[in-house]
Scaffold this motif. Structure first.
Motif, PDB file in Angstrom:
ATOM      1  N   TRP A  68      11.662  22.808  25.895  1.00 47.76           N
ATOM      2  CA  TRP A  68      10.552  23.239  26.418  1.00 47.76           C
ATOM      3  C   TRP A  68      10.064  22.278  27.622  1.00 47.76           C
ATOM      4  O   TRP A  68       9.734  22.766  28.494  1.00 47.76           O
ATOM      5  N   ASP A  78      12.960  26.931  23.154  1.00 48.93           N
ATOM      6  CA  ASP A  78      11.533  26.840  22.895  1.00 48.93           C
ATOM      7  C   ASP A  78      10.921  28.300  23.412  1.00 48.93           C
ATOM      8  O   ASP A  78      11.634  29.311  23.589  1.00 48.93           O
ATOM      9  N   ASP A  79       9.855  28.166  23.570  1.00 53.76           N
ATOM     10  CA  ASP A  79       8.891  29.546  23.952  1.00 53.76           C
ATOM     11  C   ASP A  79       9.590  29.964  25.264  1.00 53.76           C
ATOM     12  O   ASP A  79      10.176  29.485  25.944  1.00 53.76           O
ATOM     13  N   TRP A 120      12.439  28.955  18.896  1.00 56.63           N
ATOM     14  CA  TRP A 120      11.010  29.027  18.616  1.00 56.63           C
ATOM     15  C   TRP A 120      10.399  30.399  18.448  1.00 56.63           C
ATOM     16  O   TRP A 120      10.724  31.258  18.979  1.00 56.63           O
ATOM     17  N   ARG A 168      -5.869  29.977  24.310  1.00 54.73           N
ATOM     18  CA  ARG A 168      -4.447  29.988  25.228  1.00 54.73           C
ATOM     19  C   ARG A 168      -3.890  31.360  25.426  1.00 54.73           C
ATOM     20  O   ARG A 168      -2.831  31.847  25.350  1.00 54.73           O
ATOM     21  N   LYS A 218      11.432  26.907  14.827  1.00 54.45           N
ATOM     22  CA  LYS A 218      10.517  26.174  14.897  1.00 54.45           C
ATOM     23  C   LYS A 218       9.162  27.157  14.907  1.00 54.45           C
ATOM     24  O   LYS A 218       9.066  28.090  15.900  1.00 54.45           O
ATOM     25  N   ASP A 234       5.594  28.046  15.316  1.00 56.14           N
ATOM     26  CA  ASP A 234       4.441  27.376  16.023  1.00 56.14           C
ATOM     27  C   ASP A 234       3.273  28.242  15.788  1.00 56.14           C
ATOM     28  O   ASP A 234       3.331  29.493  15.104  1.00 56.14           O
ATOM     29  N   ASN A 243      -0.691  28.359  17.969  1.00 54.84           N
ATOM     30  CA  ASN A 243      -1.229  27.806  19.187  1.00 54.84           C
ATOM     31  C   ASN A 243      -2.823  27.957  19.255  1.00 54.84           C
ATOM     32  O   ASN A 243      -3.228  27.829  20.240  1.00 54.84           O
ATOM     33  N   CYS A 282       4.930  23.723  13.320  1.00 57.72           N
ATOM     34  CA  CYS A 282       4.299  23.074  14.566  1.00 57.72           C
ATOM     35  C   CYS A 282       2.956  24.012  14.550  1.00 57.72           C
ATOM     36  O   CYS A 282       3.099  25.350  14.429  1.00 57.72           O
ATOM     37  N   GLY A 301       0.684  23.770  18.172  1.00 59.43           N
ATOM     38  CA  GLY A 301       0.226  23.316  19.217  1.00 59.43           C
ATOM     39  C   GLY A 301       0.087  21.799  19.071  1.00 59.43           C
ATOM     40  O   GLY A 301      -0.779  21.049  19.164  1.00 59.43           O
ATOM     41  N   GLY A 302       1.567  21.316  18.567  1.00 63.79           N
ATOM     42  CA  GLY A 302       1.605  19.938  18.131  1.00 63.79           C
ATOM     43  C   GLY A 302       1.431  19.746  16.839  1.00 63.79           C
ATOM     44  O   GLY A 302       1.827  20.504  16.153  1.00 63.79           O
ATOM     45  N   TRP A 319       6.442  18.912  13.555  1.00 63.68           N
ATOM     46  CA  TRP A 319       6.303  18.606  15.044  1.00 63.68           C
ATOM     47  C   TRP A 319       4.942  17.936  15.134  1.00 63.68           C
ATOM     48  O   TRP A 319       4.137  18.643  14.995  1.00 63.68           O
ATOM     49  N   ASP A 361       2.205  17.097  20.697  1.00 64.01           N
ATOM     50  CA  ASP A 361       3.004  17.503  22.064  1.00 64.01           C
ATOM     51  C   ASP A 361       2.912  16.263  22.887  1.00 64.01           C
ATOM     52  O   ASP A 361       3.636  16.348  23.834  1.00 64.01           O
TER      53      ASP A 361
HETATM   54  C1  DGJ Z   1       3.165  24.105  21.576  1.00 64.49           C
HETATM   55  C2  DGJ Z   1       4.165  23.357  20.806  1.00 64.49           C
HETATM   56  O1  DGJ Z   1       3.646  22.254  20.212  1.00 64.49           O
HETATM   57  C3  DGJ Z   1       5.066  22.867  21.803  1.00 64.49           C
HETATM   58  O2  DGJ Z   1       6.291  22.134  21.524  1.00 64.49           O
HETATM   59  C4  DGJ Z   1       5.828  24.194  22.653  1.00 64.49           C
HETATM   60  O3  DGJ Z   1       6.459  24.713  21.420  1.00 64.49           O
HETATM   61  C5  DGJ Z   1       4.727  24.963  23.117  1.00 64.49           C
HETATM   62  N1  DGJ Z   1       3.650  25.192  22.095  1.00 64.49           N
HETATM   63  C6  DGJ Z   1       5.154  26.360  23.456  1.00 64.49           C
HETATM   64  O4  DGJ Z   1       4.591  27.122  23.819  1.00 64.49           O
END
Ligand code: DGJ
Length: 713
Positions: A312, A342-343, A387, A419, A452, A454, A456, A502, A504-505, A521, A524
């Motif tokens: 990432w 990742d993304d 991801w 986002r 992973k 996520d 966000n 995860c 967004g962190g 996770w 970030d």
């Molecule tokens: C938020 C995550 O915490 C990051 O590690 C990463 O995966 C981004 N999103 C990707 O959009």
């Protein structure tokens, strides 16, 4: 026998290894909390059950401490249960009507205390499951509507915890925001209420459903601490209320805000688990109990975390097979075991503005499909991970164009984008089915060993889109229930796949999701110094065995700070080690040093995964941070020390280690090539180890191994 009912006194005793928890039934048939702390002789506390004298101006409930009460009569404290019956009565009086004990041994016994409203067939079952060896009790409440009409439930807490009268109360909790999660806070609790909560649809980065309470004098190594953590990943609430009579009670459960729901005739609602504990040995003792509990009772897997590489920070959305192959080749040279894309690998995902929801491999980025990369990754001895963010959708996506009605929304409002995305209403059966189906396809069609997951953004406009629909709480609760069900199903269908939580962190980490996630996770923010405080705050409640940490670039994008590679590795080696830097740009020397650190990590990671953690020094108190991990019998330990800044020449400082065997001999050795030495455990713990640190932002890894005859035998 951790659960005993003393019939003659109508007293319940829950006894764990080093704590007693007592409550009883008083003359009025209400449950009274009596004691929580070091073990005592239960029957000698029975006198506390007698009504306490009070003026006729005050109601008894204000003076006494209800174990779990309804909002009704003169009860004004934060209630366990608030409900409205079909006839409009909004008054709940819970009366004790018996108990049952299920299971038989130390590990399996569970107490159910049955309460029922004095008038209506609304039943509450209070569940207590002692976790004997860790001095914890898992509590939850189960509601049953035995009425012939629905009951509107306006608040139902998993548990109310009470702590006996202390001269002062201090609350310790965490707060934060994106890229600054798990910041520790301590403050006195004066009369009134302090509410920690989430109304955001997920656990949140701003707070976490964990608390610790003491009288203001507990330290890392000494003092009495009462604590608890709620296993829920949606809207939650912890209300800590100190009364003018000096009592304190902590109510915790699913947040009642916007949360009323109808419990139909014959229907049952079970709250999440709210685990509570008592530690007599300070905050360190508290954390170690929570860590062991998570390792032994919560985590789906216990093996040490695999060293991972995640692309990432190196590529962001600019993912393509050529660069990924090059990164994978470099990662393998470092000793990485799990390569994660990742993304940016799917749909038209070239930025955060498009593509989310379209879970098919982007053919321009991967002309030969994902298999080309997966094959190369596996050939180089690594696992492949991917991801996903299944709960979200960009308005600019095929999924949204096909199903604009799948997102949370109110009919007359434009949805809020965060986002540049909306959130799918996972509570809808068709959305749940979609997520389960595409994840199943992804995991069936590709050789993927790690996901992973996520999320966000928060929940906004939490409606189903239809005019006149009253969904309120059911929406908030169903999202989380469906999420748990999907994870459980995926784990059952693909037992070889590991999952990371995860958001967004670190915005979705709690004891609820950790039942399904192998690792977490936590932020970030990968600046290795900021990470020390984020990681330290995290370990107050959660185990380092699940805490993922990456080594990234210097200077780091967050603060522009350049930290030595050794410091970045030492900081990240205190949890599950990952590398997130653009390793294509690392020099031969950096690659060589990094491979060496990965090698050392593999030798010590069993201590991170299974050992006890001691926080020896904190940047909150001095310019040194130090953390030790030691195995269960004190045979082996690893210590990480960090000096923030040296000034005025500095004085020699010693680090006093913990958890060793006093009379045993240990060899102590740094990873910097300096000569080792041998000392007794008692010397290392009481005189301490001289800290060989000078300068700014320097760090040290110290390995401690028992070398005397006893260890050899
Ligand atoms: C938020 C995550 O915490 C990051 O590690 C990463 O995966 C981004 N999103 C990707 O959009």
């Amino acid at each position: 026998m951790p659960i005993i009912y003393h019939e003659n006194h109508r007293l319940f005793e829950i006894r764990t290894a080093r704590a007693s928890y007592l409550f009883g039934v008083n003359d009025a048939g209400t449950l009274q909390h009596l004691y929580w702390g070091e073990p005592i002789h239960a029957e000698e506390a029975a006198e506390l059950l007698k009504s306490r004298s009070h003026s006729s101006f005050d109601a008894a409930v204000d003076r006494e401490t209800e174990e779990y009460g309804g909002w009704g009569g003169a009860s004004y404290a934060e209630p366990g249960l608030k409900a409205t019956f079909a006839d409009g009565v909004r008054d709940v009086r819970l009366i004790y009507c018996g108990y049952t004990i299920e299971g038989a041994d130390e590990d399996g016994e569970e107490l159910a205390v049955h309460l029922e409203d004095a008038q209506y067939a609304l039943r509450v079952e209070l569940r207590y499951k002692p976790i004997h060896r860790h001095d914890l009790i898992e509590r939850r409440a189960i509601l049953r509507n035995g009425e012939t009409s629905p009951v509107r439930i306006e608040q139902v807490m998993a548990a109310l915890w009470s702590v006996g009268r202390l001269p002062d109360y201090r609350l310790t909790h965490v707060t934060g925001r994106w890229a600054g999660e798990y910041q520790l806070r301590s403050a006195p609790l004066t009369e009134g209420k302090k509410v920690l909560e989430s109304r955001r649809g997920f656990t949140g980065p701003h707070a976490n459903p964990w608390f610790a309470l003491d009288d203001g004098s507990a330290s890392e190594t000494a003092g009495r601490v009462w604590f608890g953590a709620l296993a829920w990943s949606g809207n939650w609430k912890l209300a800590l209320e100190r009364t003018t009579f000096g009592g304190i009670r902590i109510a915790g459960g699913v947040n009642d805000f916007d949360g009323a729901f109808a419990l139909a005739e014959g229907e049952t609602y079970a709250s999440p688990v709210f685990v509570g504990g008592f530690a007599a040995g300070g905050f360190g003792d508290m954390s170690r109990k929570l860590h062991r509990y998570q390792r032994e009772e919560i985590q789906p897997t216990r093996a040490p975390r695999k060293v991972l590489y995640n692309s990432w920070e190196a590529t962001e959305f600019a993912v393509n097979v050529r660069d990924q192959l090059a990164l994978a080749e470099r990662a393998a040279k470092l000793g990485v075991e799990r390569y994660v894309v990742d993304d940016g690998w799917f749909g038209e995902r070239h930025s955060d503005r498009a593509g989310l929801g379209d879970w098919h491999v982007n053919a321009e980025k991967f002309p030969n499909g994902l298999e080309e990369l997966i094959g190369a990754v596996k050939e180089q001895g690594m696992e492949f991970g991917l991801w996903v963010e299944p709960e979200s959708v960009n308005p600019d996506s095929e999924l949204f164009r096909r199903h604009p009605d799948w997102i949370y929304r109110f009919p007359t409002r434009d949805g809020t984008q965060l986002r540049n995305q909306y959130l799918l209403n996972l509570g809808k059966p068709e959305v749940k089915a979609f997520v389960l189906a595409f994840m199943t396809e992804l995991l069936s069609n590709h050789d993927i060993s790690f996901i992973k997951w996520d999320m966000n953004r928060t929940v906004t406009e939490p409606g189903g889109g239809e005019s006149g629909a009253d969904e309120t709480a059911s929406v908030w609760i169903r999202h989380v229930e469906h999420l748990y069900e999907i994870w459980a199903e995926l784990r059952a269908r693909f037992p070889h796949v590991e999952f990371e939580t995860c958001a967004g962190g670190g915005a979705r980490i709690d004891l609820g999701i950790l039942r399904y996630a192998d690792q977490a996770w936590i932020s970030d923010n990968t600046d290795a110094r900021d990470r020390l405080s984020i990681q330290e705050g995290f370990t107050y409640a959660y185990s380092p065995s699940v805490m993922m940490c990456w080594v990234t670039e210097a200077p780091n994008g967050f603060n522009g700070r350049s930290l030595p590679l050794s410091y970045r590795f030492h900081s990240a080696m205190m949890g599950g080690l990952g590398i997130g830097a653009d390793i294509g740009r690392w020099s031969a020397e950096e690659m060589e040093a990094a491979a060496r650190y990965v090698g050392v990590y593999k030798e010590i990671r069993h201590l991170i995964a299974e050992g006890d953690q001691y926080r020896l020094a904190s940047l909150r108190e001095s310019n040194i941070a130090a953390y030790q991990y030691v195995d269960a019998d004190g045979g082996e330990a690893v210590v990480f020390a960090f000096l923030q800044a040296q000034s005025f020449g500095g004085t020699e400082r010693r680090l006093r280690l913990r958890g060793l065997v006093p009379d045993a001999l240990y060899e102590v050795r740094g990873d910097d090539g300096s000569p080792g030495f041998v000392r007794h455990g008692s010397t290392l713990m009481h005189l301490g180890v001289p800290l060989a640190l000078r300068g700014d932002d320097v760090s040290w890894l110290l390995r401690v191994k028992r070398v005397d005859a006893t260890a050899a035998n």
